[in-house]
Design an enzyme around this catalytic site. Structure first.
Site, PDB file in Angstrom:
ATOM      1  CB  CYS A 139      -0.919  -0.003   1.220  1.00 30.93           C
ATOM      2  SG  CYS A 139      -1.884   1.517   1.368  1.00 30.93           S
ATOM      3  CB  CYS A 196      -5.384   3.237  -4.416  1.00 33.36           C
ATOM      4  SG  CYS A 196      -4.454   1.680  -4.494  1.00 33.36           S
TER       5      CYS A 196
END
Length: 319
Positions: free
Chosen positions: A73, A226
């Site tokens: 991430c 994201c």
């Protein structure tokens, strides 16, 4: 048992951050699904675990809001980078993730005094097997119209290492998210293409050095940002001539980042640069899942300036 938990975000992609020496302290999936409920302090997109590492300065694990685990991430890594660098009083560090050990460093603030960090995004693969994804017996999907998905949008499949399907779209697909939502929900349910699901991003090229990205993230849904999707989108945009610069500004619903894309044949060096904001510190009972106390910081007030800039840039094509 009382523990300390931070609320953090990168580009509005919000997480709880928890440091522990015991990787099996609790059921992380159960804890995360509880933490991320909207009624719990407005929820979050996931939990970032900071753990000891024998091969790096620290180890990061990422638990999504639905309890599943992500291999990486980018937005979360920036927050972990700040936590680790400040704790070790270092400007740079090495963070162990599921697929690679990644370099991180403190960066000059992108705007005002907003704490900013640069993180390596790696490894990169266009092989469908790396997502995994299957389509028509192909080994790759690169800037290709797939009739089963859309008759006009060219898609690229890439893992970085999270799996991404990147579509280059015109403004109308940003103004209305119906098509993206329908496709993303299809590919993250039972389907013949992506057995483990996939992050679906629609990318609108704005200028020769700027793009806008909106992502439907597997295990989360539409999210403010994201990090790996923004980096993958910058890479795809550059490879297909939509942007020309090595450093690309990427706007998203939660803010903006800079993505540095360097290519050398089939080798790619990707760096994600953006905020790492701490909004609150909590005391909570880890075994009874109960918040005990909360101390909010003033860092979100600084970040609001970033949001104002994004809203100004996006005013022509979002509400």
């Amino acid at each position: 048992m009382e523990r300390t938990l931070l609320k953090v975000h990168g580009s509005g992609n919000t997480f709880y951050l928890y440091q522990t020496n015991n990787e099996n302290e609790v059921d992380w999936a159960k804890l995360t699904t509880w933490l991320c409920q909207k009624e719990n302090n407005d929820g979050a997109d996931g939990l970032l675990l900071v753990l000891p590492s024998t091969i790096a300065d620290a180890k990061m694990r990422v638990i999504n809001a639905d309890g599943s685990e992500a291999s990486m991430c980018g937005n979360g890594l920036r927050c972990v980078a700040r936590f680790v660098c400040e704790q070790l009083e270092k400007e740079e560090a090495l963070i162990e993730t599921m697929k690679a050990n990644l370099k991180v460093r403190k960066e000059t603030p992108l705007l005002n005094n907003i704490p900013s960090y640069a993180v390596e995004i790696s490894p990169v693969s266009f092989a469908l097997s790396s997502l995994p994804m299957t389509y028509n017996g192909q080994e790759e999907i690169r800037h290709q119209v797939i009739q089963e998905f859309s008759s006009t949008i060219p898609f690229t499949a890439v893992s970085v290492p999270n799996p991404h399907l990147i579509g280059i779209v015109d403004q109308s697909y940003i103004e209305n998210n119906t098509h993206q939502k329908s496709l993303a929900e299809r590919l993250n349910g039972e389907n013949e293409y992506c057995v483990d699901g996939v992050n679906v991003s629609y990318v609108y090229p704005m200028k020769s050095d700027t793009i806008f990205v909106r992502t439907f993230e597997r295990g989360v849904g539409f999210t403010n940002a994201c990090g790996t999707a923004m980096t993958a989108s910058a890479l795809v945009s550059k490879l297909n001539g939509y942007v020309n610069n090595d450093v690309i500004t990427v706007f998203n619903p939660g803010g903006f980042v800079k993505c540095e894309v360097k290519t050398n044949g089939d080798r790619y060096e990707l760096t994600l640069i953006g905020n790492a904001t701490v909004t609150a510190e909590y005391t909570f009972d880890i075994h009874h899942f109960t918040f005990l106390n909360c101390h909010e910081t003033d860092e979100q007030k600084q970040y609001e300036k970033c949001i104002e800039l994004v809203q100004k840039e996006m005013a022509s094509f979002t509400n």
